[in-house]
Write a protein that holds these residues in place. Structure first.
Motif, mmCIF file in Angstrom:
data_model
loop_
_atom_site.group_PDB
_atom_site.id
_atom_site.type_symbol
_atom_site.label_atom_id
_atom_site.label_comp_id
_atom_site.label_asym_id
_atom_site.label_seq_id
_atom_site.Cartn_x
_atom_site.Cartn_y
_atom_site.Cartn_z
ATOM 1 N N ALA A 86 1.937 43.751 -87.363
ATOM 2 C CA ALA A 86 2.776 43.339 -86.232
ATOM 3 C C ALA A 86 2.426 41.922 -85.796
ATOM 4 C CB ALA A 86 2.615 44.312 -85.067
ATOM 5 N N SER A 87 1.148 41.613 -85.725
ATOM 6 C CA SER A 87 0.725 40.262 -85.333
ATOM 7 C C SER A 87 1.231 39.222 -86.316
ATOM 8 C CB SER A 87 -0.799 40.169 -85.252
ATOM 9 O OG SER A 87 -1.287 40.926 -84.185
ATOM 10 N N ALA A 88 1.088 39.502 -87.588
ATOM 11 C CA ALA A 88 1.551 38.554 -88.612
ATOM 12 C C ALA A 88 3.065 38.358 -88.528
ATOM 13 C CB ALA A 88 1.148 39.043 -90.002
ATOM 14 N N LEU A 89 3.783 39.445 -88.353
ATOM 15 C CA LEU A 89 5.240 39.373 -88.258
ATOM 16 C C LEU A 89 5.674 38.608 -87.008
ATOM 17 C CD1 LEU A 89 7.923 40.282 -89.515
ATOM 18 C CD2 LEU A 89 7.725 42.389 -88.201
ATOM 19 N N LEU A 90 5.021 38.876 -85.896
ATOM 20 C CA LEU A 90 5.364 38.198 -84.648
ATOM 21 C C LEU A 90 5.000 36.712 -84.698
ATOM 22 C CD1 LEU A 90 4.267 41.001 -82.182
ATOM 23 C CD2 LEU A 90 6.612 40.316 -82.724
ATOM 24 N N LYS A 91 3.894 36.380 -85.334
ATOM 25 C CA LYS A 91 3.531 34.965 -85.498
ATOM 26 C C LYS A 91 4.576 34.244 -86.346
ATOM 27 C CE LYS A 91 -1.417 35.566 -84.920
ATOM 28 N NZ LYS A 91 -2.717 35.656 -85.575
ATOM 29 N N GLN B 285 20.523 34.047 -82.726
ATOM 30 C CA GLN B 285 20.787 35.355 -83.334
ATOM 31 C C GLN B 285 19.722 36.374 -82.933
ATOM 32 O OE1 GLN B 285 23.476 36.462 -84.943
ATOM 33 N NE2 GLN B 285 24.339 34.459 -84.462
ATOM 34 N N LEU B 286 18.454 35.951 -82.952
ATOM 35 C CA LEU B 286 17.377 36.862 -82.556
ATOM 36 C C LEU B 286 17.486 37.242 -81.083
ATOM 37 C CD1 LEU B 286 14.212 35.496 -84.396
ATOM 38 C CD2 LEU B 286 15.260 37.739 -84.672
ATOM 39 N N SER B 287 17.948 36.319 -80.250
ATOM 40 C CA SER B 287 18.059 36.624 -78.823
ATOM 41 C C SER B 287 19.043 37.757 -78.571
ATOM 42 C CB SER B 287 18.437 35.378 -78.017
ATOM 43 O OG SER B 287 19.757 34.989 -78.271
ATOM 44 N N ASN B 288 20.016 37.910 -79.444
ATOM 45 C CA ASN B 288 20.958 39.024 -79.310
ATOM 46 C C ASN B 288 20.283 40.372 -79.560
ATOM 47 O OD1 ASN B 288 23.127 37.316 -78.736
ATOM 48 N ND2 ASN B 288 23.542 37.001 -80.906
ATOM 49 N N HIS B 289 19.116 40.343 -80.181
ATOM 50 C CA HIS B 289 18.374 41.565 -80.514
ATOM 51 C C HIS B 289 16.999 41.554 -79.853
ATOM 52 C CE1 HIS B 289 21.503 42.403 -83.432
ATOM 53 N NE2 HIS B 289 21.394 41.152 -83.819
ATOM 54 N N TYR B 290 16.906 40.977 -78.665
ATOM 55 C CA TYR B 290 15.615 40.803 -77.994
ATOM 56 C C TYR B 290 14.893 42.126 -77.725
ATOM 57 C CZ TYR B 290 17.501 42.413 -73.569
ATOM 58 O OH TYR B 290 18.045 43.182 -72.589
ATOM 59 N N LYS B 291 15.631 43.221 -77.651
ATOM 60 C CA LYS B 291 15.019 44.512 -77.305
ATOM 61 C C LYS B 291 13.997 44.975 -78.335
ATOM 62 C CE LYS B 291 18.808 46.016 -74.440
ATOM 63 N NZ LYS B 291 19.874 46.970 -74.206
ATOM 64 N N ILE B 292 14.084 44.482 -79.561
ATOM 65 C CA ILE B 292 13.082 44.889 -80.557
ATOM 66 C C ILE B 292 11.723 44.269 -80.261
ATOM 67 C CG2 ILE B 292 14.765 45.313 -82.385
ATOM 68 C CD1 ILE B 292 13.915 42.659 -83.658
ATOM 69 N N PHE B 293 11.676 43.301 -79.345
ATOM 70 C CA PHE B 293 10.417 42.658 -78.993
ATOM 71 C C PHE B 293 9.847 43.166 -77.672
ATOM 72 C CE2 PHE B 293 12.682 39.613 -81.698
ATOM 73 C CZ PHE B 293 11.761 39.531 -82.727
ATOM 74 N N LYS B 294 10.424 44.245 -77.151
ATOM 75 C CA LYS B 294 9.875 44.816 -75.925
ATOM 76 C C LYS B 294 8.509 45.415 -76.217
ATOM 77 C CE LYS B 294 13.998 45.737 -73.240
ATOM 78 N NZ LYS B 294 14.740 46.748 -72.483
ATOM 79 N N VAL C 171 -0.780 41.609 -79.639
ATOM 80 C CA VAL C 171 0.611 41.904 -80.000
ATOM 81 C C VAL C 171 1.502 41.751 -78.769
ATOM 82 C CG1 VAL C 171 2.181 43.728 -80.789
ATOM 83 C CG2 VAL C 171 -0.020 43.400 -81.934
ATOM 84 N N THR C 172 1.050 42.266 -77.639
ATOM 85 C CA THR C 172 1.825 42.152 -76.401
ATOM 86 C C THR C 172 1.966 40.695 -75.978
ATOM 87 O OG1 THR C 172 1.053 44.338 -75.725
ATOM 88 C CG2 THR C 172 2.012 42.955 -74.016
ATOM 89 N N LEU C 173 0.916 39.905 -76.133
ATOM 90 C CA LEU C 173 0.977 38.487 -75.778
ATOM 91 C C LEU C 173 1.981 37.746 -76.656
ATOM 92 C CD1 LEU C 173 -2.816 37.737 -75.202
ATOM 93 C CD2 LEU C 173 -1.032 38.008 -73.464
ATOM 94 N N LEU C 174 1.983 38.059 -77.933
ATOM 95 C CA LEU C 174 2.953 37.438 -78.840
ATOM 96 C C LEU C 174 4.377 37.835 -78.474
ATOM 97 C CD1 LEU C 174 1.063 37.796 -82.232
ATOM 98 C CD2 LEU C 174 1.847 35.651 -81.220
ATOM 99 N N LYS C 175 4.577 39.099 -78.131
ATOM 100 C CA LYS C 175 5.914 39.551 -77.742
ATOM 101 C C LYS C 175 6.365 38.843 -76.470
ATOM 102 C CE LYS C 175 5.949 44.146 -79.842
ATOM 103 N NZ LYS C 175 6.039 45.605 -79.558
ATOM 104 N N SER C 176 5.453 38.646 -75.537
ATOM 105 C CA SER C 176 5.787 37.925 -74.307
ATOM 106 C C SER C 176 6.241 36.500 -74.624
ATOM 107 C CB SER C 176 4.582 37.903 -73.374
ATOM 108 O OG SER C 176 4.841 37.136 -72.231
ATOM 109 N N ASP C 177 5.516 35.838 -75.507
ATOM 110 C CA ASP C 177 5.882 34.476 -75.913
ATOM 111 C C ASP C 177 7.238 34.450 -76.613
ATOM 112 O OD1 ASP C 177 3.507 33.515 -74.867
ATOM 113 O OD2 ASP C 177 2.493 33.398 -76.811
ATOM 114 N N ILE C 178 7.477 35.445 -77.456
ATOM 115 C CA ILE C 178 8.749 35.506 -78.176
ATOM 116 C C ILE C 178 9.900 35.746 -77.205
ATOM 117 C CG2 ILE C 178 10.113 36.896 -79.798
ATOM 118 C CD1 ILE C 178 7.500 37.187 -81.447
#
Length: 144
Positions: free
Chosen positions: A19-24, A37-46, A56-63
């Motif tokens: 997850a960390s690698a993917l989020l980075k 395009q990703l912003s339309n699917h932001y819920k996958i980063f909740k 992982v949570t910190l990366l999701k917050s940044d994303i």
């Protein structure tokens, strides 16, 4: 979404290294079209669970911050801000600090979050005052 797909999502995001690698990787995306395009699917980063690894949570917050900044849809930006405001009261000090920083950056970018930040502070002053004090330089003037 099928049950098999839901299970795959759980497996992917429960493996914190993957997850960390993917989020980075997502954080490194610079193409504005891709971010829109990703912003339309932001819920996958909740945030998945309170037990999710902090990094992982910190990366999701940044994303989520990055997606809100790049989104051309005001409704999506507001949904992300509302979600982050709700999460501000749910996590540990480190994550709260990261969320607050993201919200302050979004406020500078034009999203109206100051009244909501004041509400969070008024609702839970014992827990939120230390977070706000640590980040006082980032807070919008109206909050001060």
């Amino acid at each position: 979404m099928s049950m098999k797909s839901d299970r795959l999502d759980q497996i992917i995001f429960y493996s914190s290294d993957f997850a960390s690698a993917l989020l980075k990787f997502v954080m490194e995306i610079e193409a504005p079209e891709a971010m829109i395009q990703l912003s339309n699917h932001y819920k996958i980063f909740k945030f998945s669970t309170p037990n999710e690894k902090t990094n992982v949570t910190l990366l999701k917050s940044d994303i989520l911050e990055k997606l809100a900044t790049h989104s051309s849809d005001k409704e999506i930006r507001q949904e992300i801000v509302t979600y982050l405001l709700h999460q501000l009261e749910q996590h540990n000090f480190v994550i709260k600090t990261a969320i607050l920083k993201s919200l302050c950056k979004l406020s500078i970018a034009g999203e109206s979050v100051t009244d909501s930040l004041l509400d969070v502070l008024k609702t839970n002053p014992e827990e939120m005052t230390p977070v706000f004090l640590k980040n006082v330089k980032l807070l919008p003037e109206k909050v001060l």
